[in-house]
Design a protein around this motif. Structure first.
Motif, mmCIF file in Angstrom:
data_model
loop_
_atom_site.group_PDB
_atom_site.id
_atom_site.type_symbol
_atom_site.label_atom_id
_atom_site.label_comp_id
_atom_site.label_asym_id
_atom_site.label_seq_id
_atom_site.Cartn_x
_atom_site.Cartn_y
_atom_site.Cartn_z
ATOM 1 N N ALA A 1 0.834 -1.205 0.000
ATOM 2 C CA ALA A 1 0.000 0.000 0.000
ATOM 3 C C ALA A 1 0.871 1.258 0.000
ATOM 4 C CB ALA A 1 -0.926 -0.003 1.214
ATOM 5 N N ASN A 2 1.953 1.220 0.774
ATOM 6 C CA ASN A 2 2.854 2.375 0.802
ATOM 7 C C ASN A 2 3.505 2.607 -0.553
ATOM 8 O OD1 ASN A 2 2.305 2.863 3.457
ATOM 9 N ND2 ASN A 2 4.226 2.054 4.248
ATOM 10 N N ARG A 3 3.894 1.517 -1.211
ATOM 11 C CA ARG A 3 4.504 1.659 -2.542
ATOM 12 C C ARG A 3 3.523 2.287 -3.519
ATOM 13 N NH1 ARG A 3 6.218 -3.705 -1.487
ATOM 14 N NH2 ARG A 3 4.767 -4.541 -3.036
ATOM 15 N N GLN A 4 2.276 1.831 -3.472
ATOM 16 C CA GLN A 4 1.277 2.351 -4.405
ATOM 17 C C GLN A 4 0.967 3.823 -4.134
ATOM 18 O OE1 GLN A 4 -1.950 -0.375 -3.853
ATOM 19 N NE2 GLN A 4 -0.868 -2.091 -4.801
ATOM 20 N N MET A 5 0.884 4.187 -2.844
ATOM 21 C CA MET A 5 0.606 5.584 -2.507
ATOM 22 C C MET A 5 1.749 6.495 -2.946
ATOM 23 S SD MET A 5 -2.395 5.700 -1.301
ATOM 24 C CE MET A 5 -2.723 4.342 -2.433
ATOM 25 N N MET A 6 2.980 6.035 -2.703
ATOM 26 C CA MET A 6 4.128 6.838 -3.105
ATOM 27 C C MET A 6 4.215 6.943 -4.629
ATOM 28 S SD MET A 6 6.344 8.642 -1.515
ATOM 29 C CE MET A 6 6.401 7.900 0.121
ATOM 30 N N GLN A 7 3.891 5.859 -5.321
ATOM 31 C CA GLN A 7 3.898 5.869 -6.781
ATOM 32 C C GLN A 7 2.887 6.891 -7.302
ATOM 33 O OE1 GLN A 7 2.773 2.158 -8.623
ATOM 34 N NE2 GLN A 7 3.446 2.811 -10.650
ATOM 35 N N ALA A 8 1.695 6.900 -6.718
ATOM 36 C CA ALA A 8 0.673 7.850 -7.156
ATOM 37 C C ALA A 8 1.134 9.289 -6.958
ATOM 38 C CB ALA A 8 -0.626 7.600 -6.392
ATOM 39 N N MET A 9 1.788 9.562 -5.827
ATOM 40 C CA MET A 9 2.269 10.909 -5.560
ATOM 41 C C MET A 9 3.352 11.313 -6.552
ATOM 42 S SD MET A 9 3.890 12.552 -2.070
ATOM 43 C CE MET A 9 2.777 11.635 -1.025
ATOM 44 N N LEU A 10 4.304 10.423 -6.784
ATOM 45 C CA LEU A 10 5.414 10.751 -7.678
ATOM 46 C C LEU A 10 4.943 10.919 -9.120
ATOM 47 C CD1 LEU A 10 8.073 8.302 -6.208
ATOM 48 C CD2 LEU A 10 8.045 10.787 -5.972
ATOM 49 N N GLU A 11 4.009 10.076 -9.536
ATOM 50 C CA GLU A 11 3.476 10.209 -10.894
ATOM 51 C C GLU A 11 2.701 11.517 -11.047
ATOM 52 O OE1 GLU A 11 1.352 6.576 -11.553
ATOM 53 O OE2 GLU A 11 3.160 5.485 -12.193
ATOM 54 N N ALA A 12 2.090 11.987 -9.942
ATOM 55 C CA ALA A 12 1.427 13.297 -9.985
ATOM 56 C C ALA A 12 2.442 14.410 -10.200
ATOM 57 C CB ALA A 12 0.651 13.533 -8.685
ATOM 58 N N PHE A 13 3.714 14.171 -9.817
ATOM 59 C CA PHE A 13 4.783 15.134 -10.056
ATOM 60 C C PHE A 13 5.346 15.012 -11.470
ATOM 61 C CE2 PHE A 13 6.122 14.716 -5.301
ATOM 62 C CZ PHE A 13 4.965 15.362 -4.924
ATOM 63 N N GLY A 14 4.881 14.034 -12.250
ATOM 64 C CA GLY A 14 5.382 13.836 -13.602
ATOM 65 C C GLY A 14 6.616 12.957 -13.678
ATOM 66 N N LEU A 15 6.841 12.127 -12.645
ATOM 67 C CA LEU A 15 8.025 11.280 -12.610
ATOM 68 C C LEU A 15 7.692 9.847 -13.014
ATOM 69 C CD1 LEU A 15 9.471 12.531 -9.196
ATOM 70 C CD2 LEU A 15 10.375 13.060 -11.463
ATOM 71 N N GLU A 16 8.697 9.149 -13.534
ATOM 72 C CA GLU A 16 8.574 7.721 -13.810
ATOM 73 C C GLU A 16 8.987 6.973 -12.545
ATOM 74 O OE1 GLU A 16 10.562 4.323 -16.723
ATOM 75 O OE2 GLU A 16 10.758 6.461 -17.218
ATOM 76 N N VAL A 17 8.274 5.903 -12.215
ATOM 77 C CA VAL A 17 8.480 5.228 -10.935
ATOM 78 C C VAL A 17 8.814 3.754 -11.153
ATOM 79 C CG1 VAL A 17 7.467 4.670 -8.684
ATOM 80 C CG2 VAL A 17 6.853 6.811 -9.825
ATOM 81 N N VAL A 18 9.825 3.276 -10.422
ATOM 82 C CA VAL A 18 10.187 1.865 -10.370
ATOM 83 C C VAL A 18 9.991 1.403 -8.936
ATOM 84 C CG1 VAL A 18 11.982 0.153 -10.792
ATOM 85 C CG2 VAL A 18 11.892 2.223 -12.194
#
Length: 384
Positions: A271-288
């Motif tokens: 859940a933490n990974r998914q929440m952080m991914q959503a936040m970073l993608e909102a910044f326009g970043l690619e996430v691994v």
């Protein structure tokens, strides 16, 4: 409320020999910070998008509830060991309004009219421990709504001067079932519930007892002022601090798209990974994503990234061990921006920074703080 007496643990949750009830409770509250932090992050990500008025109010209520739960869990965790975190004073009027707002939806669902009439003088005073007020008022509001079949619940608050220090004078009046006179002597005793209360709704009999203890420990008191078949009024008195300084208007968030870069998120909690991914993608970043230290090191060999968000408390290889391995590598990994993320800064942020982290952020991570930290570290890295 569920019964809070000790019960036998299930096999999966059986305590270690000699483990105390407080130790088990502390462990549970610490673990609760993970889903609460994820909820906080999710709510803040939602807030980055345009919302209508109804959605904005609902989101605000959700964030208030999460903040209250996080404060309660942290307050208990701070108390048993070492120095407690400093408690920031809160504006008296704002704290009351925020707590009442949490119960507005429940009141509407029950067909009750919940109102708050607050003296403008409250805006000039602060509470030394706003969480205590929130906890007490939450008990009073919960009981009032639970035991009021129809009519209204009203909160009034003012400042009482003239004594050694100014006092908050808060009254809560409902049009509920009332409390028989012969049962009032047990009202603030633990696990005592009146006949009308038992026949109206379930409960543990601990709420008013806990609220009265909190009020006393804060230098105030909680009293039953009046009760009849027409309703009940409770009175709360809490000390106020000196007039609060005028608030400084804060600047709006400067969150915007970051340059397209790749960030590795390492956390054992999905859940933490998914929440952080959503936040970073909102910044326009690619996430691994990686679920642990070993997986992160493997991914770094195959996928160059511009920054790493690394959970510190992980099973197997924890964050400190992982960042140490990253720093041992030659090339860009040795200078890769690594941000530690943790719900409990047990070793202290300076210790963690010396271990190899460029920055350490406490959960729940505010989007604006994460944005600024990433932007600064990745810009510095690109210049170097």
């Amino acid at each position: 409320m569920p019964d809070t007496e000790d019960r036998d643990c299930t096999p999966a949750g059986r305590p270690e020999p000699g483990e105390t009830h407080d130790a088990r409770l502390a462990a549970l509250l610490h673990d609760l910070r993970t889903p609460l932090s994820a909820m906080k992050t999710a709510s803040e990500v939602i807030g980055l998008d345009p919302l209508n008025d109804r959605q904005a109010r609902a989101l605000h209520t959700l964030e208030l509830a999460i903040d209250a739960l996080l404060s309660m869990t942290q307050g208990f965790l701070d108390a048993p060991d070492g120095p407690a975190r400093a408690i920031e004073p809160g504006n008296a009027g704002e704290e009351i309004e925020a707590t009442v707002d949490l119960f507005m939806a429940d009141a509407r669902a029950r067909g009750l009219n919940l109102t708050a009439r607050l003296s403008p003088d409250l805006e000039s005073y602060a509470l030394g421990d706003p969480l205590t007020l929130r906890r007490i008022l939450s008990v009073l509001l919960d009981n009032a709504l639970k035991y009021t079949g129809e009519g209204s619940v009203q909160v009034t608050a003012d400042v009482e001067r003239g004594g050694a220090r100014p006092m908050l004078v808060l009254d809560l009046t409902d049009t509920g079932i009332g409390i028989p006179e012969d049962e009032r002597v047990d009202l603030f005793r633990p696990r005592r519930r009146g006949s009308r209360a038992r026949s109206t709704a379930s409960g543990s009999g601990l709420g008013l007892w806990s609220a009265a203890r909190l009020a006393t420990s804060a230098g105030g008191r909680l009293d039953l002022l009046d009760s009849s078949a027409a309703g009940t009024t409770f009175g709360l008195r809490l000390p106020l601090t000196a007039p609060a300084p005028a608030s400084v208007e804060t600047q709006g968030s400067n969150i915007g798209p970051l340059p397209l870069r790749r960030v590795l998120v390492v956390d054992d909690n999905a859940a933490n990974r998914q929440m952080m991914q959503a936040m970073l993608e909102a910044f326009g970043l690619e996430v691994v994503l990686a679920e642990g230290g070993h997986a992160a090191l493997t991914l770094l060999k195959a996928h160059p990234v511009d920054a790493v968000l690394l959970d510190i408390n992980m099973p197997g290889m924890d964050g400190v061990e992982t960042v140490s391995e990253i720093r041992k590598r030659s090339g860009t990994d040795a200078h890769l921006p690594v941000i530690g993320i943790t719900a409990a800064l047990l070793p202290g942020s300076r210790v963690l920074e010396r271990a190899g982290f460029d920055a350490v952020l406490d959960k729940p991570v505010a989007p604006a703080v994460l944005f600024d930290t990433l932007d600064r570290l990745m810009r510095d890295a690109s210049r170097g």
